[in-house]
Motif scaffolding. Sequence first.
Motif, PDB file in Angstrom:
ATOM      1  N   VAL A  48      49.739  40.948  37.738  1.00  0.00           N
ATOM      2  CA  VAL A  48      48.660  41.382  36.629  1.00  0.00           C
ATOM      3  C   VAL A  48      48.722  40.048  35.483  1.00  0.00           C
ATOM      4  O   VAL A  48      47.908  39.995  34.784  1.00  0.00           O
ATOM      5  CB  VAL A  48      49.285  42.566  36.118  1.00  0.00           C
ATOM      6  CG1 VAL A  48      48.723  43.019  34.797  1.00  0.00           C
ATOM      7  CG2 VAL A  48      49.148  43.675  37.101  1.00  0.00           C
ATOM      8  N   TRP A 103      40.654  42.316  32.302  1.00  0.00           N
ATOM      9  CA  TRP A 103      40.967  43.850  32.280  1.00  0.00           C
ATOM     10  C   TRP A 103      39.704  44.508  31.473  1.00  0.00           C
ATOM     11  O   TRP A 103      39.363  45.516  31.759  1.00  0.00           O
ATOM     12  CB  TRP A 103      42.314  44.067  31.949  1.00  0.00           C
ATOM     13  CG  TRP A 103      43.414  43.518  32.845  1.00  0.00           C
ATOM     14  CD1 TRP A 103      44.222  42.383  32.546  1.00  0.00           C
ATOM     15  CD2 TRP A 103      43.734  44.062  34.140  1.00  0.00           C
ATOM     16  NE1 TRP A 103      44.891  42.189  33.620  1.00  0.00           N
ATOM     17  CE2 TRP A 103      44.699  43.113  34.801  1.00  0.00           C
ATOM     18  CE3 TRP A 103      43.139  45.172  34.836  1.00  0.00           C
ATOM     19  CZ2 TRP A 103      45.014  43.226  36.087  1.00  0.00           C
ATOM     20  CZ3 TRP A 103      43.658  45.075  36.319  1.00  0.00           C
ATOM     21  CH2 TRP A 103      44.690  44.357  36.824  1.00  0.00           C
ATOM     22  N   VAL A 115      46.622  51.473  36.692  1.00  0.00           N
ATOM     23  CA  VAL A 115      47.265  50.311  37.432  1.00  0.00           C
ATOM     24  C   VAL A 115      48.857  50.729  37.247  1.00  0.00           C
ATOM     25  O   VAL A 115      49.416  51.190  36.500  1.00  0.00           O
ATOM     26  CB  VAL A 115      47.132  49.074  36.552  1.00  0.00           C
ATOM     27  CG1 VAL A 115      48.001  47.711  37.090  1.00  0.00           C
ATOM     28  CG2 VAL A 115      45.783  48.746  36.405  1.00  0.00           C
ATOM     29  N   LEU A 133      47.688  45.539  29.579  1.00  0.00           N
ATOM     30  CA  LEU A 133      46.811  46.488  30.216  1.00  0.00           C
ATOM     31  C   LEU A 133      46.619  47.266  28.991  1.00  0.00           C
ATOM     32  O   LEU A 133      45.528  48.389  29.055  1.00  0.00           O
ATOM     33  CB  LEU A 133      47.612  47.389  31.398  1.00  0.00           C
ATOM     34  CG  LEU A 133      47.642  46.468  32.408  1.00  0.00           C
ATOM     35  CD1 LEU A 133      48.534  46.850  33.651  1.00  0.00           C
ATOM     36  CD2 LEU A 133      46.130  46.072  33.155  1.00  0.00           C
ATOM     37  N   ILE A 145      43.567  50.416  29.417  1.00  0.00           N
ATOM     38  CA  ILE A 145      43.969  50.771  30.799  1.00  0.00           C
ATOM     39  C   ILE A 145      45.166  51.697  30.866  1.00  0.00           C
ATOM     40  O   ILE A 145      46.158  51.324  30.379  1.00  0.00           O
ATOM     41  CB  ILE A 145      43.901  49.635  31.470  1.00  0.00           C
ATOM     42  CG1 ILE A 145      42.775  49.081  31.654  1.00  0.00           C
ATOM     43  CG2 ILE A 145      44.551  50.033  33.134  1.00  0.00           C
ATOM     44  CD1 ILE A 145      42.537  47.532  32.617  1.00  0.00           C
ATOM     45  N   ALA A 203      48.429  52.676  32.583  1.00  0.00           N
ATOM     46  CA  ALA A 203      49.406  51.967  33.514  1.00  0.00           C
ATOM     47  C   ALA A 203      50.688  52.564  33.107  1.00  0.00           C
ATOM     48  O   ALA A 203      50.975  53.079  32.271  1.00  0.00           O
ATOM     49  CB  ALA A 203      49.481  50.390  33.050  1.00  0.00           C
TER      50      ALA A 203
END
Length: 320
Positions: free
Chosen positions: A213, A221, A232, A291, A296, A298
């Motif tokens: 990542v 992202w 994720v 992230l 996102i 995660a």
Amino acid sequence: MSVDADRTVSESSTMEAGTNAGIVPALDELVALRRAVLGRRPPRRGRHGLSGQATSPVRGRGMEYAESREYTQGDDARHIDWRLTARTGRPHTKVFQAERERLTLIVADTAPQLYFGTRTRFKSVQAARAGAIAAWAAVRDGDRIAALRGSGREAPVVPAAGPRGALRVLDAMVRWYAKPPENDDGLSVALDHADRLLRPGARLVVLADPLSVVAQPPSRWPTLVQHREVVVLLLCDPLERDPPRTTLPFWIDRAAASAPHRVELDLATGAQRERWQAAFSTPMDDALAILARSGIRASALSTDAPSESWLHLFAGSRAA
């Protein structure tokens, strides 16, 4: 390698797995995880089988209100918008969003460092189990399911709905995480392919090593998450996050022609622990921060954690 109580593998499956339990994933093990997901909320069934919860811009007679328009001959009188009709003096009818199946795409990172573990199971096995949980959640939600990994030579698992689609993905998880694939082109190739396949409203689940990542370009992202639901999962092992303050022995095989030799790492000293943290903890923290800045959802998923513990990250989940 012991297996904790959260595993839902049957006794017979465990006996068949033998010494490979927790080292390589087994198909019956992943199938058994269906109970961990579908036991929470049964799939919604309609006249034509499982119905998805995602909507599309297509106008039709679905369940979600879209707009009102003037009534025309043949419209269902049950859908008349009485308030707008009274306000305008002309009959209006309600139009609803038509429901369509959403795509859930599972992207599997097959980096070599995932094929390792010290508690309960290898990180690769936990990744396969998390992929199975995502597949069964897609069945529960009425989605079509697909999967791919970083390979320019292996085609993705084609999208399919229901248990048939889930079993195709589970079979791929077993193959990909049994051992490091020889033709692994990396997570970047997998995400490039995913970006081309996904449409607005799709759901993406990425199973990855933190280093994979962190290695992505900064623009990756934020672009990937636009108009999509992205989750994720970062695989880790308890030894990586909290090493003991003692000397650890390792066996290293530098070349195929030479025999493995023993190396001892003294983790009681501050300098060695700092190097250890830089190699394992720092990438995890950096990946979670990257992230989070991109919006996102995660989570770190340890090898000794229940494989379904991350399900609350899905939007609309009751656990959320």
